[in-house]
Design an enzyme around this catalytic site. Structure first.
Site, mmCIF file in Angstrom:
data_model
loop_
_atom_site.group_PDB
_atom_site.id
_atom_site.type_symbol
_atom_site.label_atom_id
_atom_site.label_comp_id
_atom_site.label_asym_id
_atom_site.label_seq_id
_atom_site.Cartn_x
_atom_site.Cartn_y
_atom_site.Cartn_z
ATOM 1 N N GLU A 1 -41.369 34.388 -0.310
ATOM 2 C CA GLU A 1 -42.756 34.760 -0.035
ATOM 3 C C GLU A 1 -43.758 33.866 -0.780
ATOM 4 O O GLU A 1 -43.664 33.687 -1.991
ATOM 5 C CB GLU A 1 -42.988 36.226 -0.407
ATOM 6 C CG GLU A 1 -44.408 36.706 -0.277
ATOM 7 C CD GLU A 1 -44.924 36.652 1.146
ATOM 8 O OE1 GLU A 1 -46.115 36.311 1.333
ATOM 9 O OE2 GLU A 1 -44.146 36.937 2.082
ATOM 10 N N THR B 1 -46.980 35.665 7.441
ATOM 11 C CA THR B 1 -45.529 35.801 7.352
ATOM 12 C C THR B 1 -44.899 35.990 8.724
ATOM 13 O O THR B 1 -43.847 35.407 9.019
ATOM 14 C CB THR B 1 -45.153 36.983 6.441
ATOM 15 O OG1 THR B 1 -45.596 36.700 5.114
ATOM 16 C CG2 THR B 1 -43.653 37.213 6.430
ATOM 17 N N HIS C 1 -46.006 37.864 -3.777
ATOM 18 C CA HIS C 1 -47.038 38.062 -2.750
ATOM 19 C C HIS C 1 -48.389 38.246 -3.432
ATOM 20 O O HIS C 1 -48.487 38.852 -4.489
ATOM 21 C CB HIS C 1 -46.694 39.299 -1.910
ATOM 22 C CG HIS C 1 -47.465 39.415 -0.630
ATOM 23 N ND1 HIS C 1 -48.831 39.579 -0.581
ATOM 24 C CD2 HIS C 1 -47.043 39.386 0.664
ATOM 25 C CE1 HIS C 1 -49.218 39.653 0.670
ATOM 26 N NE2 HIS C 1 -48.163 39.536 1.454
ATOM 27 N N ASP D 1 -42.748 30.676 3.292
ATOM 28 C CA ASP D 1 -43.338 31.027 4.587
ATOM 29 C C ASP D 1 -44.738 30.455 4.793
ATOM 30 O O ASP D 1 -45.104 30.069 5.893
ATOM 31 C CB ASP D 1 -43.343 32.543 4.789
ATOM 32 C CG ASP D 1 -44.137 33.283 3.724
ATOM 33 O OD1 ASP D 1 -44.344 32.728 2.629
ATOM 34 O OD2 ASP D 1 -44.545 34.434 3.975
ATOM 35 N N HIS D 2 -45.524 30.397 3.720
ATOM 36 C CA HIS D 2 -46.896 29.883 3.836
ATOM 37 C C HIS D 2 -47.440 29.644 2.436
ATOM 38 O O HIS D 2 -46.749 29.881 1.439
ATOM 39 C CB HIS D 2 -47.797 30.849 4.617
ATOM 40 C CG HIS D 2 -47.786 32.263 4.086
ATOM 41 N ND1 HIS D 2 -48.376 32.623 2.888
ATOM 42 C CD2 HIS D 2 -47.247 33.404 4.586
ATOM 43 C CE1 HIS D 2 -48.211 33.908 2.676
ATOM 44 N NE2 HIS D 2 -47.512 34.413 3.687
#
Length: 712
Positions: free
Chosen positions: A260, A309, A426, A486-487
């Site tokens: 994440e 996500t 996160h 993911d990003h």
């Protein structure tokens, strides 16, 4: 006197209107607080929650105020009230079973829902449910007995209009507060829980209806003929596999670990504490990244937009882009046809598949989308022991998540395709507490940046513990482990505050630097092979699926995919961002400007040759994005048969009672069962999993930091 006053108010049309409004408001609040798990996190959210039933209830009931005849007006109010109550109560019952809200598509497919509930439907009702419906029976009786009298005099049109206008004003204020508290609420639509929490059941249903109509219109106009251009693009864009790597991991399990918000700059990063001592942030992931048994990519970029996500999952598992606005999972995931990794591997290689996530299954609409992706099992938060001590707003923390996941992983038939979505790293990267606290915080003016490194370190140790378990059980040697970010974790608006930590300065930070920060790690760890290393090919998440499938020995030449194998010599090395920007090995096009990668300088006046090349790249990027959009918005894969894949019937997937299903399969297969549980003589492997806190590891190491002596 008071009794007379109240009765006289109720004998007015506006008084009866007010009574129904208050009753429906009370039912809604009861459902919000005691039936739905909406995750209220602040006083502002409580305030929004308490006002959101008023606007739509007043608006709907005000329709009756325009009717002059008394019987028709009162009956209209009762009918509207009854329908609104029925909608609310239906959602309450539905939520008890599915932990989700009823969508328009759910209503249209009510038969599927009913079959899914089966004989257990009656068990969803509670003794106190009468409070939702009893007044619908009582109110007509009160009117019939004239205990509440129908006012003959109609409501003046001006007053009716004022009530409607007031409801619109309340809703506008509600929406303003909702957007202020949750930016992009209507554009990103990442969770139906959020829409209900901020806007209410009625508004959510209308919004879902509009979105469903738009989607169905585009879908209805699509035809098989629209595939002609798509197939032509795919055939031209296809990159054949590298013969040296094709089938290298044939037959192995696939274990995908979703890192994440993990950016590439974290690899090998050492954070200096206040004393100038360096602390390696992710030592274990770094070690995997540098192993010869790992194919690591240092020019790999995320390509997500508002779906964040969920967009990454779309890209990684279907080789299609997410949508330009909102999340594909939430808007199209419930109905579209996909050719995704779980289904492809099941139909071509006999894989079982499972997704693991310690958050609610309806977040990003995963429960419904995963069915259409072909996941056999989905273990969401309902399968985990989640409490205030081991979780936060986005779900179960990573260490207990991986630890608790193995009780399900061990029952999967091999070979399997699995995905583990970790969440601790996160936003907002809140400071870890108790025995997990201790890794140093960064020292910037931005608390979000300061906490980012500690949560990444926690993730790193959680992944290491999971790897240790895989080795202890023997799964490690028969699997490939894919890890990807993911990003971005630090947004562009915060990058200037991050600058000094990555060797830059805030004064000289440019969009070129923002573009480079979109790198995320991508690594495919294949135990036992030594042909890996760090690959400098430029690529993105859309390229992950063909790369993985070729390593597994799956021919992708007949599949509709936007990406190219990163190990193929035919890879174009053109990375498209969802907004139309792009990246190549030599140039960066970002926010309307072009930069040279050799020096990071903006190219103000490109020569004719370069301009021609830039135009060519821009057209190629536009073609890739528009082709993906045509496929998704038109649901064109429903017409495509050349792949040889059978379409998925999502009604055959049910993620309830997954453990008993897996155990039944083990029992039916007997000695033929390939699960780790069966291979272990029918005994659990959970005892092989070891997990410790940050402080426990510190005590073992006899050091104040996991990565001590970084200057050796």
């Amino acid at each position: 006197m008071r009794k007379f006053k109240i009765s006289s108010i109720l004998n007015k049309r506006l008084g009866f209107f007010g009574l129904l409004t208050l009753l429906l408001w009370a039912k809604s609040i009861f459902a919000y607080l005691f039936e739905f798990n909406l995750g209220i996190e602040s006083l502002m959210q409580y305030f929004i929650l308490f006002i959101n039933p008023f606007a739509t209830t007043m608006f709907l009931l005000s329709i009756a105020l325009y009717i002059r005849r008394p019987k028709a007006a009162y009956r209209t109010m009762i009918v509207i009230y009854a329908l609104a109550t029925l909608l609310l109560f239906s959602n309450v019952v539905y939520y008890r079973e599915f932990t989700d809200f009823i969508t328009i598509n759910t209503m249209l497919g009510a038969g599927k829902v009913a079959s899914g509930l089966g004989e257990s439907a009656i068990r969803l009702f509670r003794p106190y449910d009468f409070i939702f419906m009893i007044d619908i029976l009582i109110l007509p009786i009160l009117l019939w007995k004239k205990i509440i009298k129908e006012e003959e005099r109609p409501v003046r049109a001006r007053m009716a209009l004022a009530v409607t206008a007031l409801s619109v004003m309340i809703f506008s204020g509600n929406l303003f507060l909702a957007e202020a508290d949750r930016t992009g609420l209507l554009t990103r639509t990442f969770s139906r829980d959020y829409l209900v929490k901020y806007l209410g059941i009625n508004a959510f249903t209308v919004y879902d209806g509009v979105q469903t109509y738009r989607t169905n219109q585009v879908k209805a106009e699509a035809s098989a003929n629209d595939l002609t251009d798509v197939e032509a693009y795919v055939n031209e864009h296809y990159a054949a596999p590298n013969a040296d790597y094709y089938g290298l991991a044939d037959g192995r399990n696939v274990i995908t670990i979703h890192l994440e918000s993990f950016q590439q700059f974290l690899i090998d990063y050492k954070l200096k504490d206040e004393n100038g001592v360096e602390h390696e942030v992710t030592p274990f992931i770094n070690s995997i990244y540098h192993e010869n048994s790992t194919f690591s990519f240092d020019n790999f970029f995320h390509q997500v937009k508002a779906g964040k996500t969920s967009d990454a999952e779309t890209l990684m598992e279907t080789s299609l882009f997410g949508l330009n606005q909102g999340s594909l999972f939430t808007q199209l995931g419930s109905e579209n046809t996909f050719q995704a990794a779980p289904s492809i591997l099941n139909q071509t290689k006999g894989y079982t598949s499972a997704a693991f996530h310690g958050n609610s299954g309806n977040f990003w609409n995963r429960t419904e989308t995963y069915k259409n992706l072909g996941y056999d099992y989905f273990f969401d938060s309902s399968y985990y022991d989640v409490n205030d001590d081991n979780s936060f707003q986005y779900g179960l923390h990573d260490k207990p998540f991986f630890n608790q996941s193995v009780q399900y992983l061990e029952h999967l038939q091999q070979p399997f395709y699995s995905k583990f979505i970790a969440v601790t790293n996160h936003y907002p990267y809140s400071q870890l507490t108790g025995d997990e606290a201790g890794f140093p915080m960064a020292n910037t003016s931005d608390e979000t940046i300061n906490g980012y490194f500690a949560t990444a370190n926690y993730l790193d140790k959680a992944v290491e513990e999971f790897f240790t378990y895989l080795k202890e059980t023997g799964l490690y040697d028969n699997s490939i482990i894919v890890m990807y970010g993911d990003h971005y974790g630090i947004s562009e608006s915060r990058n200037p505050d991050l600058a000094e930590l990555v060797g830059k300065t805030s004064d000289t930070w440019t969009n070129y630097d923002n573009a480079q920060m979109q790198r995320v790690p991508y690594m495919i760890h294949v135990p036992g092979q030594t042909n890996g290393g760090i690959n400098h090919t430029y690529g993105g998440e859309v390229d992950a699926l063909p790369t993985l499938l070729h390593l597994l020995g799956v021919d992708t030449s007949k599949y509709i995919q936007m990406g190219q194998d990163l190990l193929s010599p035919e890879n174009d090395q053109l990375v498209a961002f969802r907004n139309g920007d792009y990246m190549t090995p030599e140039y960066t096009s970002y926010s309307g400007s072009v930069y040279s990668n050799s020096n990071g300088q903006m190219i103000l006046e490109p020569d004719d040759e370069l301009q021609q090349q830039l135009d060519t790249w821009e057209l190629a990027v536009d073609k890739q994005l528009s082709t993906s959009d045509d496929i998704n918005n038109g649901d064109l894969l429903r017409f495509y048969t050349e792949s040889g894949l059978e379409p998925i019937d999502s009604s055959q997937y049910n993620y309830k009672d997954s453990v008993s299903k897996m155990e039944q399969i083990e029992s039916d297969l007997g000695a033929e069962s390939t699960s780790i549980f069966s291979k272990n003589g029918g005994k659990t492997t959970q005892s092989l999993y070891s997990t410790k806190t940050f402080q426990q590891y510190q005590q073992e190491n006899g050091s104040s930091e996991t990565s001590d002596n970084a200057e050796e």
